[in-house]
Design an enzyme around this catalytic site. Sequence first.
Site, PDB file in Angstrom:
ATOM      1  N   GLY A  46       0.841  -1.186   0.000  1.00  0.00           N
ATOM      2  CA  GLY A  46       0.000   0.000   0.000  1.00  0.00           C
ATOM      3  C   GLY A  46       0.874   1.234   0.000  1.00  0.00           C
ATOM      4  O   GLY A  46       2.052   1.168   0.366  1.00  0.00           O
ATOM      5  N   GLN A  51       3.116   9.979   1.504  1.00  0.00           N
ATOM      6  CA  GLN A  51       4.425   9.321   1.637  1.00  0.00           C
ATOM      7  C   GLN A  51       5.376   9.675   0.496  1.00  0.00           C
ATOM      8  O   GLN A  51       6.583   9.452   0.611  1.00  0.00           O
ATOM      9  CB  GLN A  51       4.268   7.796   1.715  1.00  0.00           C
ATOM     10  CG  GLN A  51       3.615   7.320   3.004  1.00  0.00           C
ATOM     11  CD  GLN A  51       3.356   5.840   2.989  1.00  0.00           C
ATOM     12  OE1 GLN A  51       2.390   5.380   2.387  1.00  0.00           O
ATOM     13  NE2 GLN A  51       4.238   5.075   3.614  1.00  0.00           N
ATOM     14  N   CYS A  94       5.655  -0.360   7.733  1.00  0.00           N
ATOM     15  CA  CYS A  94       5.362   0.873   6.995  1.00  0.00           C
ATOM     16  C   CYS A  94       6.617   1.287   6.240  1.00  0.00           C
ATOM     17  O   CYS A  94       7.705   1.312   6.816  1.00  0.00           O
ATOM     18  CB  CYS A  94       4.940   1.984   7.961  1.00  0.00           C
ATOM     19  SG  CYS A  94       4.543   3.539   7.133  1.00  0.00           S
ATOM     20  N   LEU A  95       6.446   1.627   4.978  1.00  0.00           N
ATOM     21  CA  LEU A  95       7.595   2.058   4.174  1.00  0.00           C
ATOM     22  C   LEU A  95       8.206   3.340   4.730  1.00  0.00           C
ATOM     23  O   LEU A  95       9.367   3.624   4.451  1.00  0.00           O
ATOM     24  CB  LEU A  95       7.168   2.250   2.714  1.00  0.00           C
ATOM     25  CG  LEU A  95       6.737   0.960   1.996  1.00  0.00           C
ATOM     26  CD1 LEU A  95       6.109   1.281   0.648  1.00  0.00           C
ATOM     27  CD2 LEU A  95       7.920   0.010   1.833  1.00  0.00           C
ATOM     28  N   HIS A 136      -4.601   1.398   7.430  1.00  0.00           N
ATOM     29  CA  HIS A 136      -3.244   1.944   7.617  1.00  0.00           C
ATOM     30  C   HIS A 136      -3.020   3.136   6.675  1.00  0.00           C
ATOM     31  O   HIS A 136      -2.514   4.182   7.091  1.00  0.00           O
ATOM     32  CB  HIS A 136      -2.232   0.811   7.358  1.00  0.00           C
ATOM     33  CG  HIS A 136      -0.801   1.217   7.317  1.00  0.00           C
ATOM     34  ND1 HIS A 136       0.121   0.806   8.257  1.00  0.00           N
ATOM     35  CD2 HIS A 136      -0.089   1.975   6.439  1.00  0.00           C
ATOM     36  CE1 HIS A 136       1.315   1.317   7.968  1.00  0.00           C
ATOM     37  NE2 HIS A 136       1.217   2.026   6.864  1.00  0.00           N
ATOM     38  N   GLU A 137      -3.428   2.982   5.411  1.00  0.00           N
ATOM     39  CA  GLU A 137      -3.235   4.075   4.437  1.00  0.00           C
ATOM     40  C   GLU A 137      -4.102   5.282   4.797  1.00  0.00           C
ATOM     41  O   GLU A 137      -3.678   6.428   4.647  1.00  0.00           O
ATOM     42  CB  GLU A 137      -3.577   3.608   3.023  1.00  0.00           C
ATOM     43  CG  GLU A 137      -2.784   2.436   2.490  1.00  0.00           C
ATOM     44  CD  GLU A 137      -1.303   2.563   2.694  1.00  0.00           C
ATOM     45  OE1 GLU A 137      -0.777   3.695   2.754  1.00  0.00           O
ATOM     46  OE2 GLU A 137      -0.654   1.514   2.818  1.00  0.00           O
ATOM     47  N   HIS A 140      -2.553   7.497   7.233  1.00  0.00           N
ATOM     48  CA  HIS A 140      -1.559   8.400   6.626  1.00  0.00           C
ATOM     49  C   HIS A 140      -2.217   9.690   6.128  1.00  0.00           C
ATOM     50  O   HIS A 140      -1.633  10.770   6.245  1.00  0.00           O
ATOM     51  CB  HIS A 140      -0.867   7.726   5.440  1.00  0.00           C
ATOM     52  CG  HIS A 140       0.261   6.797   5.786  1.00  0.00           C
ATOM     53  ND1 HIS A 140       1.402   7.211   6.440  1.00  0.00           N
ATOM     54  CD2 HIS A 140       0.453   5.480   5.521  1.00  0.00           C
ATOM     55  CE1 HIS A 140       2.241   6.178   6.571  1.00  0.00           C
ATOM     56  NE2 HIS A 140       1.681   5.116   6.031  1.00  0.00           N
TER      57      HIS A 140
END
Length: 172
Positions: A46, A51, A94-95, A136-137, A140
């Site tokens: 994702g 990000q 998480c990236l 999760h996204e 963000h």
Amino acid sequence: MALMPIITAPDPRLKVRSEAVGTVDDAVRKLLDDMLASMYAAPGIGLSAIQVGVTKRVIVTDVAADDEPRAPLFLVNPRIVRFSDDMALYNEGCLSLPEHYAEIERPEGITVEYLDRDGAPRSLDAGGLLSRCIQHEMDHLDGILFVDHLSAIKRNMILRKLVKARRQKASA
Ligand code: GNR
Ligand code: NI
């Protein structure tokens, strides 16, 4: 398709609340396509626009297993209209928090309304990994990282390690 560098924490840009998209035009479609390529390259399941430094309410996901065909999903202006009562634990990554993981509790299932890549309104019932990833996204998009669901002690431990890792990388 252009790859976009992914911002890592701590960075004030990751705390910004993203703005709704007015219309899904070619510029938004290019953003979605570039985000998808960047997500696959990372690799991740994702990615939210913030990000890659873009403060728009736009996310991409693909939770298909490596041995399955790709199943990209584009969500513009997503809104969760149902959370299940049952909760689930999942070890999230998480990236923007590379190499850190933590068990996070969230509702197991959701219904999300959004605009697709053509700007058409859609509704999706999701459970399991897809539900996890979309929640999760969507965090963000409101400037929230998974560490914000942890105690301050655990959060600061991870953030300090990320600062240290960045310093070591810069001086290597
Ligand atoms: O690649 C990712 N894996 C992941 C695993 C568990 C829960 C959420 C995620 S999303 C993450 C990519 C990312 O950071 N998206 O914002
Ligand atoms: Ni993330």
